[in-house]
Write a protein that holds these residues in place. Structure first.
Motif, mmCIF file in Angstrom:
data_model
loop_
_atom_site.group_PDB
_atom_site.id
_atom_site.type_symbol
_atom_site.label_atom_id
_atom_site.label_comp_id
_atom_site.label_asym_id
_atom_site.label_seq_id
_atom_site.Cartn_x
_atom_site.Cartn_y
_atom_site.Cartn_z
ATOM 1 N N PRO A 49 0.814 -1.233 0.000
ATOM 2 C CA PRO A 49 0.000 0.000 0.000
ATOM 3 C C PRO A 49 0.841 1.275 0.000
ATOM 4 O O PRO A 49 0.400 2.295 -0.547
ATOM 5 C CB PRO A 49 -0.837 -0.113 1.276
ATOM 6 N N PHE A 50 2.042 1.241 0.553
ATOM 7 C CA PHE A 50 2.899 2.429 0.503
ATOM 8 C C PHE A 50 3.336 2.721 -0.927
ATOM 9 O O PHE A 50 3.413 3.876 -1.338
ATOM 10 C CB PHE A 50 4.118 2.251 1.409
ATOM 11 N N VAL A 51 3.589 1.682 -1.686
ATOM 12 C CA VAL A 51 3.940 1.864 -3.090
ATOM 13 C C VAL A 51 2.751 2.454 -3.850
ATOM 14 O O VAL A 51 2.915 3.334 -4.702
ATOM 15 C CB VAL A 51 4.392 0.517 -3.706
ATOM 16 N N ILE A 52 1.566 1.987 -3.526
ATOM 17 C CA ILE A 52 0.360 2.505 -4.170
ATOM 18 C C ILE A 52 0.148 3.974 -3.817
ATOM 19 O O ILE A 52 -0.266 4.768 -4.669
ATOM 20 C CB ILE A 52 -0.864 1.647 -3.787
ATOM 21 N N SER A 53 0.438 4.351 -2.581
ATOM 22 C CA SER A 53 0.277 5.767 -2.208
ATOM 23 C C SER A 53 1.241 6.652 -2.988
ATOM 24 O O SER A 53 0.880 7.755 -3.413
ATOM 25 C CB SER A 53 0.455 5.958 -0.703
ATOM 26 N N ILE A 54 2.449 6.173 -3.211
ATOM 27 C CA ILE A 54 3.407 6.926 -4.024
ATOM 28 C C ILE A 54 2.898 7.029 -5.464
ATOM 29 O O ILE A 54 2.978 8.090 -6.089
ATOM 30 C CB ILE A 54 4.803 6.272 -3.962
ATOM 31 N N ALA A 55 2.334 5.932 -5.977
ATOM 32 C CA ALA A 55 1.796 5.945 -7.340
ATOM 33 C C ALA A 55 0.614 6.915 -7.458
ATOM 34 O O ALA A 55 0.473 7.612 -8.466
ATOM 35 C CB ALA A 55 1.373 4.538 -7.750
ATOM 36 N N MET A 56 -0.225 6.969 -6.426
ATOM 37 C CA MET A 56 -1.348 7.921 -6.447
ATOM 38 C C MET A 56 -0.836 9.360 -6.480
ATOM 39 O O MET A 56 -1.333 10.192 -7.250
ATOM 40 C CB MET A 56 -2.228 7.732 -5.213
ATOM 41 N N PHE A 57 0.140 9.650 -5.643
ATOM 42 C CA PHE A 57 0.715 10.990 -5.599
ATOM 43 C C PHE A 57 1.326 11.370 -6.938
ATOM 44 O O PHE A 57 1.085 12.470 -7.462
ATOM 45 C CB PHE A 57 1.758 11.070 -4.480
ATOM 46 N N LEU A 58 2.113 10.455 -7.501
ATOM 47 C CA LEU A 58 2.744 10.737 -8.786
ATOM 48 C C LEU A 58 1.713 10.851 -9.907
ATOM 49 O O LEU A 58 1.916 11.606 -10.866
ATOM 50 C CB LEU A 58 3.783 9.668 -9.112
ATOM 51 N N GLY A 59 0.599 10.125 -9.796
ATOM 52 C CA GLY A 59 -0.469 10.240 -10.780
ATOM 53 C C GLY A 59 -1.111 11.618 -10.766
ATOM 54 O O GLY A 59 -1.400 12.198 -11.821
ATOM 55 N N VAL A 60 -1.330 12.157 -9.568
ATOM 56 C CA VAL A 60 -1.903 13.502 -9.462
ATOM 57 C C VAL A 60 -0.911 14.529 -9.998
ATOM 58 O O VAL A 60 -1.286 15.451 -10.750
ATOM 59 C CB VAL A 60 -2.302 13.814 -8.001
ATOM 60 N N ILE A 61 0.350 14.390 -9.637
ATOM 61 C CA ILE A 61 1.374 15.320 -10.139
ATOM 62 C C ILE A 61 1.491 15.211 -11.666
ATOM 63 O O ILE A 61 1.611 16.229 -12.366
ATOM 64 C CB ILE A 61 2.737 15.044 -9.462
ATOM 65 N N GLY A 62 1.437 14.002 -12.191
ATOM 66 C CA GLY A 62 1.489 13.809 -13.639
ATOM 67 C C GLY A 62 0.294 14.431 -14.341
ATOM 68 O O GLY A 62 0.433 15.031 -15.412
ATOM 69 N N GLY A 63 -0.890 14.298 -13.730
ATOM 70 C CA GLY A 63 -2.077 14.939 -14.299
ATOM 71 C C GLY A 63 -1.948 16.451 -14.293
ATOM 72 O O GLY A 63 -2.352 17.124 -15.257
ATOM 73 N N LEU A 64 -1.389 16.998 -13.228
ATOM 74 C CA LEU A 64 -1.166 18.444 -13.156
ATOM 75 C C LEU A 64 -0.189 18.891 -14.237
ATOM 76 O O LEU A 64 -0.429 19.895 -14.929
ATOM 77 C CB LEU A 64 -0.637 18.826 -11.764
ATOM 78 N N MET A 65 0.886 18.140 -14.407
ATOM 79 C CA MET A 65 1.867 18.499 -15.436
ATOM 80 C C MET A 65 1.256 18.411 -16.843
ATOM 81 O O MET A 65 1.535 19.253 -17.705
ATOM 82 C CB MET A 65 3.100 17.596 -15.351
ATOM 83 N N ALA A 66 0.430 17.396 -17.063
ATOM 84 C CA ALA A 66 -0.213 17.259 -18.371
ATOM 85 C C ALA A 66 -1.155 18.429 -18.633
ATOM 86 O O ALA A 66 -1.221 18.936 -19.758
ATOM 87 C CB ALA A 66 -0.974 15.944 -18.450
ATOM 88 N N CYS A 67 -1.875 18.864 -17.616
ATOM 89 C CA CYS A 67 -2.770 20.018 -17.786
ATOM 90 C C CYS A 67 -1.991 21.295 -18.058
ATOM 91 O O CYS A 67 -2.378 22.089 -18.915
ATOM 92 C CB CYS A 67 -3.642 20.204 -16.552
ATOM 93 N N ILE A 68 -0.927 21.487 -17.346
ATOM 94 C CA ILE A 68 -0.151 22.724 -17.504
ATOM 95 C C ILE A 68 0.562 22.746 -18.853
ATOM 96 O O ILE A 68 0.405 23.683 -19.643
ATOM 97 C CB ILE A 68 0.877 22.873 -16.358
ATOM 98 N N TYR A 69 1.348 21.704 -19.135
ATOM 99 C CA TYR A 69 2.166 21.702 -20.339
ATOM 100 C C TYR A 69 1.379 21.362 -21.604
ATOM 101 O O TYR A 69 1.799 21.701 -22.706
ATOM 102 C CB TYR A 69 3.367 20.774 -20.179
ATOM 103 N N GLY A 70 0.255 20.686 -21.445
ATOM 104 C CA GLY A 70 -0.582 20.391 -22.600
ATOM 105 C C GLY A 70 -1.553 21.508 -22.912
ATOM 106 O O GLY A 70 -2.198 21.512 -23.957
ATOM 107 N N GLY A 71 -1.675 22.451 -22.007
ATOM 108 C CA GLY A 71 -2.576 23.570 -22.213
ATOM 109 C C GLY A 71 -4.045 23.204 -22.066
ATOM 110 O O GLY A 71 -4.914 23.909 -22.581
ATOM 111 N N TYR A 72 -4.346 22.126 -21.333
ATOM 112 C CA TYR A 72 -5.730 21.703 -21.182
ATOM 113 C C TYR A 72 -6.464 22.488 -20.115
ATOM 114 O O TYR A 72 -7.672 22.702 -20.217
ATOM 115 C CB TYR A 72 -5.793 20.207 -20.845
ATOM 116 N N ALA A 73 -5.774 22.886 -19.072
ATOM 117 C CA ALA A 73 -6.402 23.638 -17.985
ATOM 118 C C ALA A 73 -5.300 24.367 -17.224
ATOM 119 O O ALA A 73 -4.122 24.025 -17.311
ATOM 120 C CB ALA A 73 -7.162 22.705 -17.044
ATOM 121 N N SER A 74 -5.716 25.341 -16.463
ATOM 122 C CA SER A 74 -4.751 26.059 -15.632
ATOM 123 C C SER A 74 -4.551 25.294 -14.325
ATOM 124 O O SER A 74 -5.305 24.374 -13.996
ATOM 125 C CB SER A 74 -5.238 27.477 -15.348
#
Length: 151
Positions: A49-74
């Motif tokens: 579960p600790f590995v999964i929590s890291i994956a969840m965190f990185l997933g949110v950060i990755g989604g944020l980066m995709a929104c910012i750099y892809g120009g999908y949302a602020s």
């Protein structure tokens, strides 16, 4: 993927110990071989579960980066969307399922490796059998946990 990779490793390592009579040597020395071989794997998978929590965190950060750099949302829109759609129970649900899956991933392959009979060919067969049973158990537990927790 974890059932194939980790489960096959657990089954083959314990099965090879059975074939080379290392488990018999542990029992002759008075060591409880099941606890000695299976318990560390249960403890190791309990950290999954600790590995999964890291994956969840990185997933949110990755989604944020995709929104910012892809120009999908602020950034503000992304954070607002996270806050509006956030359900704390989904975090608990993910950890409950992860813990159940980790338990299955440690026990079923260990069982098939510990109680296998034969030689090197049977170690491969035991690995395949443990993969199939682990996959089926994960599908069934996933269904039951989803029905119990989300219905």
């Amino acid at each position: 993927i974890m059932a194939g990779k980790v489960g096959s490793f657990i089954t083959s390592s314990i099965g090879t110990m059975r074939v080379t009579e290392q488990i018999d040597a542990l029992e002759v020395m008075g060591i409880n071989s099941i606890n000695y071989l299976v318990f560390p794997k249960l403890i190791a998978m309990a950290f999954y579960p600790f590995v999964i929590s890291i994956a969840m965190f990185l997933g949110v950060i990755g989604g944020l980066m995709a929104c910012i750099y892809g120009g999908y949302a602020s950034t503000d829109d992304f954070i607002t969307g996270l806050q509006q759609e956030f359900n704390p129970f989904h975090i608990s649900y993910a950890f409950i399922k992860t813990f159940l899956f980790a338990f299955v991933l440690a026990t079923i392959p260990s069982y098939h490796g510990y109680y296998m009979k034969g030689g090197a060919l049977e170690v491969g067969e035991a690995s395949t059998t443990s993969f199939v049973w682990t996959s089926v158990a994960i599908i069934i537990i996933n269904y039951l946990a989803t029905q119990l927790l989300l219905s």
